[in-house]
Scaffold this motif. Sequence first.
Motif, PDB file in Angstrom:
ATOM      1  N   UNK A 198       0.878  -1.175   0.000  1.00  0.00           N
ATOM      2  CA  UNK A 198       0.000   0.000   0.000  1.00  0.00           C
ATOM      3  C   UNK A 198       0.915   1.225   0.000  1.00  0.00           C
ATOM      4  N   UNK A 199       0.939   1.926  -1.117  1.00  0.00           N
ATOM      5  CA  UNK A 199       1.924   3.002  -1.285  1.00  0.00           C
ATOM      6  C   UNK A 199       1.380   4.331  -0.773  1.00  0.00           C
ATOM      7  N   UNK A 200       2.236   5.054  -0.053  1.00  0.00           N
ATOM      8  CA  UNK A 200       1.893   6.433   0.298  1.00  0.00           C
ATOM      9  C   UNK A 200       1.827   7.246  -0.987  1.00  0.00           C
ATOM     10  N   UNK A 201       1.073   8.346  -0.972  1.00  0.00           N
ATOM     11  CA  UNK A 201       0.844   9.098  -2.203  1.00  0.00           C
ATOM     12  C   UNK A 201       2.126   9.642  -2.830  1.00  0.00           C
ATOM     13  N   UNK A 202       3.206   9.821  -2.029  1.00  0.00           N
ATOM     14  CA  UNK A 202       4.438  10.369  -2.596  1.00  0.00           C
ATOM     15  C   UNK A 202       5.479   9.293  -2.901  1.00  0.00           C
ATOM     16  N   UNK A 203       5.125   7.999  -2.744  1.00  0.00           N
ATOM     17  CA  UNK A 203       6.074   6.920  -3.054  1.00  0.00           C
ATOM     18  C   UNK A 203       5.948   6.527  -4.526  1.00  0.00           C
ATOM     19  N   UNK A 204       7.051   6.472  -5.256  1.00  0.00           N
ATOM     20  CA  UNK A 204       6.958   6.074  -6.665  1.00  0.00           C
ATOM     21  C   UNK A 204       6.476   4.621  -6.794  1.00  0.00           C
ATOM     22  N   UNK A 205       5.713   4.336  -7.838  1.00  0.00           N
ATOM     23  CA  UNK A 205       5.239   2.978  -8.092  1.00  0.00           C
ATOM     24  C   UNK A 205       6.287   2.236  -8.905  1.00  0.00           C
ATOM     25  N   UNK A 206       6.694   1.033  -8.435  1.00  0.00           N
ATOM     26  CA  UNK A 206       7.718   0.261  -9.157  1.00  0.00           C
ATOM     27  C   UNK A 206       7.057  -0.862  -9.938  1.00  0.00           C
ATOM     28  N   UNK A 207       7.591  -1.080 -11.126  1.00  0.00           N
ATOM     29  CA  UNK A 207       6.965  -1.998 -12.069  1.00  0.00           C
ATOM     30  C   UNK A 207       6.810  -3.410 -11.520  1.00  0.00           C
ATOM     31  N   UNK A 208       7.734  -3.867 -10.670  1.00  0.00           N
ATOM     32  CA  UNK A 208       7.703  -5.262 -10.235  1.00  0.00           C
ATOM     33  C   UNK A 208       7.041  -5.467  -8.871  1.00  0.00           C
ATOM     34  N   UNK A 209       6.494  -4.390  -8.301  1.00  0.00           N
ATOM     35  CA  UNK A 209       5.856  -4.534  -6.988  1.00  0.00           C
ATOM     36  C   UNK A 209       4.369  -4.217  -7.109  1.00  0.00           C
ATOM     37  N   UNK A 210       3.507  -5.231  -6.871  1.00  0.00           N
ATOM     38  CA  UNK A 210       2.061  -4.949  -6.919  1.00  0.00           C
ATOM     39  C   UNK A 210       1.715  -3.867  -5.887  1.00  0.00           C
ATOM     40  N   UNK A 211       1.040  -2.841  -6.346  1.00  0.00           N
ATOM     41  CA  UNK A 211       0.881  -1.649  -5.503  1.00  0.00           C
ATOM     42  C   UNK A 211      -0.565  -1.168  -5.458  1.00  0.00           C
ATOM     43  N   UNK A 212      -1.000  -0.850  -4.244  1.00  0.00           N
ATOM     44  CA  UNK A 212      -2.323  -0.232  -4.063  1.00  0.00           C
ATOM     45  C   UNK A 212      -2.118   1.264  -3.817  1.00  0.00           C
ATOM     46  N   UNK A 213      -2.758   2.075  -4.644  1.00  0.00           N
ATOM     47  CA  UNK A 213      -2.658   3.534  -4.467  1.00  0.00           C
ATOM     48  C   UNK A 213      -4.008   4.083  -4.009  1.00  0.00           C
ATOM     49  N   UNK A 214      -3.975   5.288  -3.514  1.00  0.00           N
ATOM     50  CA  UNK A 214      -5.226   5.899  -3.058  1.00  0.00           C
ATOM     51  C   UNK A 214      -6.083   6.308  -4.261  1.00  0.00           C
ATOM     52  N   UNK A 215      -7.362   6.415  -4.012  1.00  0.00           N
ATOM     53  CA  UNK A 215      -8.330   6.852  -5.033  1.00  0.00           C
ATOM     54  C   UNK A 215      -7.940   8.233  -5.564  1.00  0.00           C
ATOM     55  N   UNK A 216      -7.574   9.113  -4.647  1.00  0.00           N
ATOM     56  CA  UNK A 216      -7.213  10.481  -5.023  1.00  0.00           C
ATOM     57  C   UNK A 216      -6.006  10.463  -5.973  1.00  0.00           C
ATOM     58  N   UNK A 217      -4.995   9.660  -5.604  1.00  0.00           N
ATOM     59  CA  UNK A 217      -3.796   9.586  -6.438  1.00  0.00           C
ATOM     60  C   UNK A 217      -4.113   8.935  -7.781  1.00  0.00           C
ATOM     61  N   UNK A 218      -4.957   7.915  -7.748  1.00  0.00           N
ATOM     62  CA  UNK A 218      -5.296   7.243  -8.990  1.00  0.00           C
ATOM     63  C   UNK A 218      -5.934   8.218  -9.967  1.00  0.00           C
ATOM     64  N   UNK A 219      -6.846   9.041  -9.466  1.00  0.00           N
ATOM     65  CA  UNK A 219      -7.508  10.003 -10.356  1.00  0.00           C
ATOM     66  C   UNK A 219      -6.508  11.030 -10.874  1.00  0.00           C
ATOM     67  N   UNK A 220      -5.572  11.448 -10.007  1.00  0.00           N
ATOM     68  CA  UNK A 220      -4.607  12.494 -10.395  1.00  0.00           C
ATOM     69  C   UNK A 220      -3.560  11.954 -11.363  1.00  0.00           C
ATOM     70  N   UNK A 221      -3.110  10.707 -11.158  1.00  0.00           N
ATOM     71  CA  UNK A 221      -1.999  10.171 -11.960  1.00  0.00           C
ATOM     72  C   UNK A 221      -2.449   9.021 -12.847  1.00  0.00           C
ATOM     73  N   UNK A 222      -3.710   9.019 -13.190  1.00  0.00           N
ATOM     74  CA  UNK A 222      -4.297   7.867 -13.868  1.00  0.00           C
ATOM     75  C   UNK A 222      -3.493   7.396 -15.081  1.00  0.00           C
ATOM     76  N   UNK A 223      -3.182   8.320 -15.980  1.00  0.00           N
ATOM     77  CA  UNK A 223      -2.557   7.907 -17.236  1.00  0.00           C
ATOM     78  C   UNK A 223      -1.207   7.250 -16.998  1.00  0.00           C
ATOM     79  N   UNK A 224      -0.406   7.867 -16.121  1.00  0.00           N
ATOM     80  CA  UNK A 224       0.919   7.309 -15.802  1.00  0.00           C
ATOM     81  C   UNK A 224       0.767   5.925 -15.172  1.00  0.00           C
ATOM     82  N   UNK A 225      -0.155   5.813 -14.223  1.00  0.00           N
ATOM     83  CA  UNK A 225      -0.318   4.552 -13.489  1.00  0.00           C
ATOM     84  C   UNK A 225      -0.801   3.440 -14.412  1.00  0.00           C
ATOM     85  N   UNK A 226      -1.787   3.762 -15.250  1.00  0.00           N
ATOM     86  CA  UNK A 226      -2.354   2.740 -16.133  1.00  0.00           C
ATOM     87  C   UNK A 226      -1.308   2.266 -17.138  1.00  0.00           C
TER      88      UNK A 226
END
Lengths: 556, 167
Positions: free
Chosen positions: B16-44
């Motif tokens: 479960x990643x804090x909103x300021x932690x970068x998402x790494x390709x090899x680690x399954x990560x849960x992000x917050x709803x707020x962050x998902x909406x803000x960074x959707x394109x990058x995350x997807x």
Amino acid sequence: MYRYDEFDETLVKERVAQFRGQIARRLNGELTEEEFKPLRLMNGLYLQIHAYMLRVAIPYGTFNAKQMRMLAHIGRKYDKDYGHFTTRQNIQFNWIKLEDTADILEDLATVEMHAIQTSGNCIRNTTADPYAGAAVDEFEDPRIWAEVIRQWSSFHPEFSFLPRKFKIAVTGAPNDRAAVRVHDIGLTIKKNAAGETGFEVMIGGGQGRSPFIAKTISEFVPRDNLLSYLEAILRVYNMLGRRDNKYKARIKILVHEVGIEEIRRLVEAEWENLKGETSVDLPAEERDRIAAYFRAPSFETLADTDTGYEARRFEDRDFRHWVRSNVVAHRQPGYAIVNISLKPTGGIPGDISGDQMDAVADIADAYALDSEIRATLQQNLVLPHVKLSDLPAVYDKLAAAGLATGNIGLAGDIIACPGLDYCNLANARAIPIAQQISDRFADLNRQYDIGNLEIKISGCINACGHHHVGHIGILGVDRKGEEHYQLTLGGRADDAAAIGEITGPGFSADGIIDAVDNVVETYLSLRQDPAERFIDTLERVGHTPFKENLYGPKAA
Amino acid sequence: MALIKNGTQVSDQWLVAADDTPVQADIPTIVSYKRFLAERDTLVRSRAELGVKLVPGDDVSAIAADLPRLQVVALDFPKFTDGRSYSTARLLRQRYGFQGEIRATGDVLRDQYLFMKRAGFDAFQVKDGAEAQGWIEAMGELSHYYQPAADGTNAVWAERHAIAAAE
């Protein structure tokens, strides 16, 4: 009446075992009181001033002699040999030990009874017209639908942690005896132009500190879509109802703040989606299975009246008076609906001893078809199907048990909450006020002269004594450490439902008894004729003359 | 914390990643709803396995289109008395057809298990030790259900009429 099948029986037993485990985890400290509280409330167990209180469900107020005997047994074995019928067609036991609760529930389960969802922020016991299946004006038995709702709402996976409690009432008659307009959802069975059965659905009614009369959200929901429509309402409420303030958490506040038009739009949109997503609406065979339990009992073909009954009425004034106030016309010739008042002069409204419960059970077995009994919203009991020819015997046996007070719908038929004598929330006593008013109007002839008058007393603003909808309502408040009573006039819970208006400054505990007397005297002096009821005179002349007599001409 | 899934305790692969932690390709990560909406394109676009965590009040319809890309939706219970996430879970399963894991997080008690399971939850983040054992016990507490919900079990009326039809 409805009978459990193997599934109902299994579920109730499993719930007892589950609750026994929850109690054990509370007693060994695994659960904190904060964690345990919502769990025990969802099974009807309150912690009151002196002891635990257990509220046992009587679904839509319908039960039988065997179940009544079990309630007597529980009163004897686990309480102080009595029970207390409530305004929600349930019964409460006021002196319960936590350690005994699971055993009590196990006893109840042997007669198809339980305490499931009699409290907590979930869908509560559904209430219905206590004259269901017997009333002259009924066009469909509301208990069929109350039972459908009971099953649907029990252990509901989505609606067991609502913002606040949720109460549904159903009536199948134009004269509303179920107070549907002061419930979270009120349902009135009706037919549309095509002759199909459905419901007028009203939402957002309620009492408490902010009373509201329900508003109609749909003029007609087809009966086969009732459950999906209810799911849509409950989902909108679960998602949007306020959770920041428990006093603003009921659906009535959501409807008030958002507006009925917007709520209707949201519910209709949700309903459209839900209809395609879930099979919650019952198939016809299940509806018919439930309806079959509520078919009319095996009435005998009888004459419209009975000579023995007529003779007794002619000869015995007390019997005649009891018939006039407590017996109501039945749809079946030769039968009657018998009301049993739990409001003896000077008594505690709704209280009944173990021996009296057994007496009612014996009478029901001997004289009521299917041994059926009903609990009413007025804290009284009903035998719905009694032969006119049996009325003299029923009366004599009730009288022998101290249960033949002939005051149904009269000044002595007072509703009162438990108040400060029992309840943690109360600010003032309600029961002693009811007892004193009852004593003041002890003369039954005076009560007959006054006619229909509904006096309702709550010991705090939560309004469990329904004071908002009393013709005369009394609200106990705490004023600088002293009990103080506000007076309201003109409330009613019937099809012309209205919230009473406060008369003016409140009264002391002694003063309120005189004030009620004063209001009644004003009515007697103003009514056009004895047939004009208190509530009709008040509507005709307005509140001013009543206020003038209470406070003097200036104050009004 | 322990994770209960399919009736047993399993190890939790998700960060479960804090909103300021970068998402790494090899680690399954849960992000917050707020962050998902803000960074959707990058995350997807990232190669990571993704989950989103919603708190009561978040609008699940805002992520509906992205659900096929998500493996986990975590629904939080800030207090166990806050029942909004039950509605969200049913919407995920029954309206949006979400097939991935719906995980209950926060103030999650075994006494809620049967409600949660029926609303569509299939993973439960609970306190370690005895608590996890209690959850497994709680699974057998009721054997029938009065109403259909999101877990595919039959309502009592379906069982009744299945018996009637067979007889």
